[in-house]
Scaffold this active site. Structure first.
Site, PDB file in Angstrom:
ATOM      1  CG  ASP A  76      65.055 -12.087  47.269  1.00  0.00           C
ATOM      2  OD1 ASP A  76      64.161 -12.025  47.259  1.00  0.00           O
ATOM      3  OD2 ASP A  76      65.926 -13.069  47.283  1.00  0.00           O
ATOM      4  NE  ARG A 101      57.580 -17.452  49.431  1.00  0.00           N
ATOM      5  CZ  ARG A 101      57.887 -16.341  49.923  1.00  0.00           C
ATOM      6  NH1 ARG A 101      57.189 -15.016  49.929  1.00  0.00           N
ATOM      7  NH2 ARG A 101      59.357 -16.371  50.716  1.00  0.00           N
ATOM      8  CE  LYS A 139      62.135  -8.895  52.932  1.00  0.00           C
ATOM      9  NZ  LYS A 139      62.005 -10.296  53.061  1.00  0.00           N
TER      10      LYS A 139
END
Ligand code: EPU
Length: 450
Positions: A322, A137, A35
């Site tokens: 992740d 973020r 991705k």
């Protein structure tokens, strides 16, 4: 809007999955392109004068969003074969802001359109950004880099408007932190800027190296120097590329953790050792076994007790942020106390509340923990999760908070005795292709509802 890819996105229209856990996952899953490369390579296609062909593209909603954004800018996107996207930028034009705004709400990729749009159209308009809620973020590194190239950044009522009345010029940029997105921003802008760009403190994740490979195929001149320095010599013109995306390391690590937590045995076809070395070390320390094959990696629980570990997330070549959420589920089954420090995002342990509800013993320390075994004691935003195991997990009703946290709930529910219901499933579809089909293939016992 008529989007070819969105029309063929497989149905994860279901929002709720009911899992009857306590059964090992065994079998094979296929992992396709990452991705976090595919979506960036799609944006890079905007820079070419001729069409680009991207192969091994996963069927996930993030790819769908970027497809629709490209289409809004006039890129013709077609699907010549399964897993392939043909991206033709011959008729790029200004998009209507409303289209972009609607699409951008669920992704962070729009920020990476800036450089290519500035080169092609002389301006870019960036609405509010989406993506997983795992911290602030911010986009300050991105905007500072664009300013260094000579862009003018204005806030408007619609979002951020970026223009480059005098064109974009090569720049000397040092990132305050080796941000993946900001490094991609610099690469996608510098390749067509006038002159040489020197980027210091760049991210060097394998997906960045793959994006550099894409850009080199297009005609860019990029050299990677020691100590996170990248030089980019701007060129006048770039062509389209043909490229097979690097495999998804995050999906591979997720299935590996699922094998460990459920005492299962999963062959992850398409996974490669080189890009997973740091994960494999931790997997082995916890007591998992793996066999490396030409076409994939077999991950399995060899029986007996799992061992606790101390892990700190970091930029590449460290342990990826992740990977920590799926791993933490497996650590709830290890004998003893494990610690996971999160140093990349300031808020990526929210998902552990649901695991505690399912019976896990996890305490989150918001300010981190002092310990001499720490490798990266440098970021203020770190948090630590202390996981004490083994704890049997039991079923619960939980709602997916973000992509990786959501997948860890699937693993926890599959590990738990009893029945769990997980809602807000659509988020998992952002990054895990056909995950319900894959679960079925691994023998999971579940049902899905709209
Ligand atoms: N940061 C700033 N200012 C900026 C940019 C980043 O302070 O302008 C901070 C962030 O707030 C964060 C840190 O820098 O604390 C790292 O952010 P980075 O820019 O490296 O991450 P990203 O580009 O936003 C990508 C992946 C993430 C992955 C990270 C780290 C994509 C679309 N996303 O995010 O993937 O966790 O790199 O490897 O490529 C996911 O796939 O679930 C995911 C969140």
């Amino acid at each position: 809007m008529n989007s070819l890819v969105s029309d063929t996105l497989p149905a994860i229209t279901a929002d709720r999955i009911t899992i009857r856990g306590g059964k090992p996952l065994t079998g094979r899953v296929d992992v396709r392109g990452a991705k976090n490369l595919a979506t960036k390579a799609m944006v890079a296609a905007l820079l070419g004068d001729t069409p680009s062909l991207l192969q091994d593209v996963p069927t996930i909603s993030d790819v769908d969003i970027v497809t629709r954004m490209l289409e809004a800018y006039g890129v013709a996107v077609s699907k010549p074969a399964s897993g392939e996207l043909l991206l033709d930028p011959a008729n790029v034009e200004r998009a209507h802001f409303e289209q972009i705004d609607v699409l951008a709400g669920s992704s962070r990729i729009p920020i990476l359109f800036c450089g290519p749009l500035l080169h092609r159209l002389g301006e870019a308009l960036i609405p509010d950004l989406g993506g997983c809620r795992i911290g602030d973020r911010p986009i300050d590194f991105h905007m500072d880099a664009l300013r260094a190239f000579g862009a003018i950044v204005d806030k408007s009522y619609e979002g951020i408007r970026i223009t480059a009345p005098n064109g974009l010029k090569g720049a000397n940029i040092e990132l305050p932190y080796p941000s993946v997105g900001a490094t991609e921003q610099v690469l996608l802008t510098a390749v067509r800027a006038e002159g040489v760009t020197e980027l210091k403190n760049a991210a060097i994740e394998p997906e960045i190296m793959d994006l550099i490979a894409v850009l080199q195929k297009m005609g860019a001149i990029i050299s990677i120097e020691p100590n996170r320095v990248i030089f980019i010599e701007g060129v006048d013109r770039l062509e389209g590329y043909t490229h097979r995306a690097i495999f998804d390391r995050n999906e591979a690590a997720s299935w590996a953790s699922a094998a460990l937590a459920t005492k299962g045995d999963i062959f992850v076809a398409g996974a490669k050792q080189q890009e997973l070395m740091t994960f494999l070390n931790v997997f082995r320390k916890v007591g998992g076994r793996f066999d490396i094959h030409e076409d994939g990696i077999r991950f399995y629980h060899p029986g007996g007790a799992l061992k606790p570990v101390q892990v700190e997330t970091d930029v590449h070549p460290g342990f990826m942020t992740d990977w920590q959420q799926p791993l933490i589920v497996a650590l709830t089954q290890a004998e003893g106390v494990s610690t996971v420090h999160e140093t990349v995002y300031e808020n990526r342990f929210g998902f552990t509340d649901a695991l505690v509800e399912m019976g896990a013993d996890i305490v989150v320390h918001k300010e981190g923990l002092e310990s001499i075994t720490r490798r990266v004691p440098r970021r203020k935003l770190e948090q630590a999760a202390v996981i004490t195991g083994p704890t049997p997990l039991h079923g619960a009703d939980v709602r997916v908070p973000d992509l990786r946290g959501g997948f860890s709930y699937l693993i926890a529910a599959l590990t738990a005795e009893g029945t769990s219901t997980i809602t807000n499933l659509g988020i998992i579809n952002r990054g895990y292709e056909h995950f319900t089909d894959k679960l079925a293939g691994l023998g999971a016992d579940f049902s899905i509802e709209a």
